[in-house]
Design an enzyme around this catalytic site. Structure first.
Site, PDB file in Angstrom:
ATOM      1  N   ARG A 108      -1.262   1.444  16.845  1.00 30.31           N
ATOM      2  CA  ARG A 108      -1.593   2.635  16.056  1.00 30.31           C
ATOM      3  C   ARG A 108      -1.460   3.953  16.834  1.00 30.31           C
ATOM      4  O   ARG A 108      -0.964   4.935  16.284  1.00 30.31           O
ATOM      5  CB  ARG A 108      -3.002   2.508  15.466  1.00 30.31           C
TER       6      ARG A 108
ATOM      7  N   ASP B 110      -8.190   0.338  10.940  1.00 32.24           N
ATOM      8  CA  ASP B 110      -7.006   1.161  11.173  1.00 32.24           C
ATOM      9  C   ASP B 110      -7.193   2.611  10.750  1.00 32.24           C
ATOM     10  O   ASP B 110      -6.591   3.518  11.328  1.00 32.24           O
ATOM     11  CB  ASP B 110      -5.799   0.555  10.458  1.00 32.24           C
TER      12      ASP B 110
ATOM     13  N   ASP C 277       0.817  -1.213   0.000  1.00 34.73           N
ATOM     14  CA  ASP C 277       0.000   0.000   0.000  1.00 34.73           C
ATOM     15  C   ASP C 277       0.850   1.263   0.000  1.00 34.73           C
ATOM     16  O   ASP C 277       0.695   2.146  -0.845  1.00 34.73           O
ATOM     17  CB  ASP C 277      -0.941   0.017   1.216  1.00 34.73           C
TER      18      ASP C 277
ATOM     19  N   SER D 236      -2.797 -10.150   3.552  1.00 38.38           N
ATOM     20  CA  SER D 236      -2.553  -8.848   4.155  1.00 38.38           C
ATOM     21  C   SER D 236      -2.056  -9.109   5.575  1.00 38.38           C
ATOM     22  O   SER D 236      -2.765  -9.731   6.373  1.00 38.38           O
ATOM     23  CB  SER D 236      -3.847  -8.022   4.185  1.00 38.38           C
TER      24      SER D 236
END
Length: 402
Positions: free
Chosen positions: A95, A124, A15, A176
Site C-alpha cells: 500500500r 487498507d 469495488d 475477496s
C-alpha cells in the site's frame, strides 16, 4: 468552471469497477484511474478498455514491481517482521508504494481528491490514507464504502450488472482476493466461518500438499548484507528472484497460512495467504542470522521485528519510527552475508545447511570432543557470580523463617 478531478486507486476488481460510475454520479467529476502493477500476475492491458467502459477519462498503468521489492519487501525481510507469527505483510507493505504513486499522479494532474475502494471494516483504508496524509497532507480523500448505500459484495454485483459492467467475480465464487508479486490473500465467503477448512480448489499459486512431488527439492539462496541475490547459484534481479522462488515453492505447497488475525480496526478476521517465495526467504534469512548475529543483537532484534510488523500492518510506513527502525536493522545486516540451503517437501521448509564468511559459530569451541580453546573449569566461577543474587535471596528467606 472546470470539473472536479478525482484520482482513483484502480485494480479493475469489483469495488473499483463500480466506483467509477458512482463517483461520476455523485460528484460530477472526471475520474483518473491509476492501476499499480505490483506483480499481480495478470494482464493489465485489458484494464484500458475496462476503465474507459466504466467511465474513466484517463488510465495510468504504473509498473511498481521493482520499487515494491527493493523499497518495501527487502527492508521488511531484513527486519524479520511477521505480523502475529504468520502474516508476511503482503498486502500491508504494497500500500505505501501504491499510495506514493497515487500522490505523484494526483499532483501532476492537479487533482482535487484521491479515492480508494477499501471497506470501512478493513485495514487498507488506514494504510492508504496514512500514506497519503504523510505525502500530501492537504489532499482530500474519498472512501465510497464509508458513505454509499451499498452494503455487501452481492449488492455490488447487482450495481455492476445494472450499469452493464463486467466484474471478475460471481455470487458463486465470491472470495475477496488481493494479489501481488509477494502473495495472494483470500478472505470472505466460506472462510468467514473459522470452523470451515479451506478448500484445495481455492489455492491459485501453491499446490495442495496432496498434489506435491513425492521427493524433496533443495534450494540454495545467496545473501549479501541481508538481501537475497542468487538462487541455486544464479544471480537474479530482485523481481526475477522472487518469481523464481514462487515457482519453486509453489510446486511443493509451501507458504500457505490460514489465520485469524487481529485487524487494526478492532475485529478479528480470517484469511488464507499463499506466500511461497516469502516463506522461503524468511526461513533462509532467519537461518543465516543464527550464525551471523551475536546473542544480544539477535534477541533485541526480535523485539524490533514485532514493532516493525505492527507499524507496517498499521499503515505507518512513512513515519519517523519505521525509518529509524530500518536504520537500526540495516546496521545489524552488515555481516548477514552467506549461503543458505533449504529442503522443500510436502508443504514444509527444513534447514539443510548454511555458511558465511562472517559466521560466529566456531566448531573448535562448540565441539563435544576434546579441544584446546575452551577451559571448562572457567564455568564454575561464572556460575558462582551469575547465581550470586539467587544465593543471597535464598539465605535471606531462610534467615526470616527462623
Amino acid at each position: 468552471m472546470a470539473k472536479m478531478k478525482v484520482v482513483l486507486a484502480y485494480s479493475g476488481g469489483l469495488d473499483t469497477t463500480i466506483i467509477i460510475p458512482w463517483l461520476k454520479e455523485n460528484y460530477d467529476c472526471e475520474v483518473i484511474a491509476v492501476a499499480a502493477d505490483v506483480g499481480q500476475g495478470e494482464e493489465l492491458a485489458p484494464l484500458k478498455e475496462k476503465a474507459a467502459k466504466s467511465g474513466a477519462e484517463k488510465l495510468y498503468i504504473e509498473d511498481l514491481t521493482e520499487e515494491f521489492v527493493t523499497d518495501c519487501i527487502f527492508p521488511t525481510i531484513k527486519a524479520g517482521a511477521v505480523y502475529e507469527g504468520k502474516y508476511l505483510l503482503g498486502t500491508s507493505f504494497a500500500r505505501p508504494v501504491i499510495a506514493k504513486r497515487l500522490v505523484e499522479i494526483a499532483k501532476k494532474e492537479k487533482a482535487d481528491a484521491i479515492c480508494h475502494g477499501c471497506t470501512g471494516k478493513g485495514n487498507d483504508q488506514v494504510r492508504f490514507e496514512l500514506s497519503i496524509k504523510a505525502l500530501a497532507p492537504d489532499m482530500k480523500i474519498i472512501a465510497p464504502w464509508r458513505i454509499w448505500d451499498i452494503k455487501s459484495r452481492d449488492e455490488e454485483i447487482d450495481y455492476a450488472v445494472a450499469h452493464g459492467l463486467d466484474v471478475p467475480v460471481t455470487k458463486a465464487h465470491n472470495y475477496s482476493m488481493d494479489r501481488n508479486l509477494w502473495h495472494l490473500s483470500h478472505e470472505g465467503s466460506d472462510l468467514e466461518d473459522p470452523a470451515n477448512e479451506p478448500k484445495d480448489e481455492m489455492l491459485l499459486i501453491s499446490k495442495p500438499v496432496k498434489d506435491t512431488p513425492d521427493a524433496p527439492e533443495y534450494v540454495s539462496i545467496d545473501w549479501v548484507k541481508g538481501v537475497p541475490v542468487a538462487v541455486n547459484g544464479k544471480k537474479l534481479a530482485p523481481v526475477a528472484l522472487i518469481e523464481t522462488l514462487n515457482e519453486i515453492g509453489a510446486r511443493h505447497g509451501v507458504g500457505v497460512d490460514d489465520m485469524v488475525e487481529n485487524r487494526l480496526v478492532g475485529m478479528k478476521s480470517r484469511g488464507v495467504y499463499e506466500n511461497p517465495a516469502g516463506s522461503i526467504l524468511y526461513a533462509a534469512h532467519k537461518n543465516l542470522e543464527e550464525i551471523t548475529l551475536d546473542r544480544d543483537t539477535a534477541h533485541f532484534k526480535e523485539h524490533v521485528a514485532l514493532k516493525f510488523a505492527d507499524l507496517v500492518y498499521d499503515g505507518k510506513w512513512y513515519t519517523p519510527l519505521r525509518e529509524a527502525l530500518s536504520a537500526f536493522v540495516d546496521s545489524t545486516q552488515e555481516y548477514v552475508t552467506g549461503n543458505v540451503k533449504l529442503k522443500l517437501f510436502k508443504g514444509k521448509i527444513t534447514p539443510a545447511g548454511m555458511t558465511s564468511p562472517y559466521s560466529l559459530y566456531d566448531e573448535d569451541i562448540a565441539t563435544f570432543g576434546a579441544d584446546e580453546v575452551y577451559d571448562q573449569k572457567d564455568s564454575a566461577g561464572f556460575i558462582n557470580l551469575f547465581g550470586l543474587p539467587l544465593k543471597v535471596r535464598a539465605k535471606m528467606l531462610e534467615k526470616n523463617k527462623k
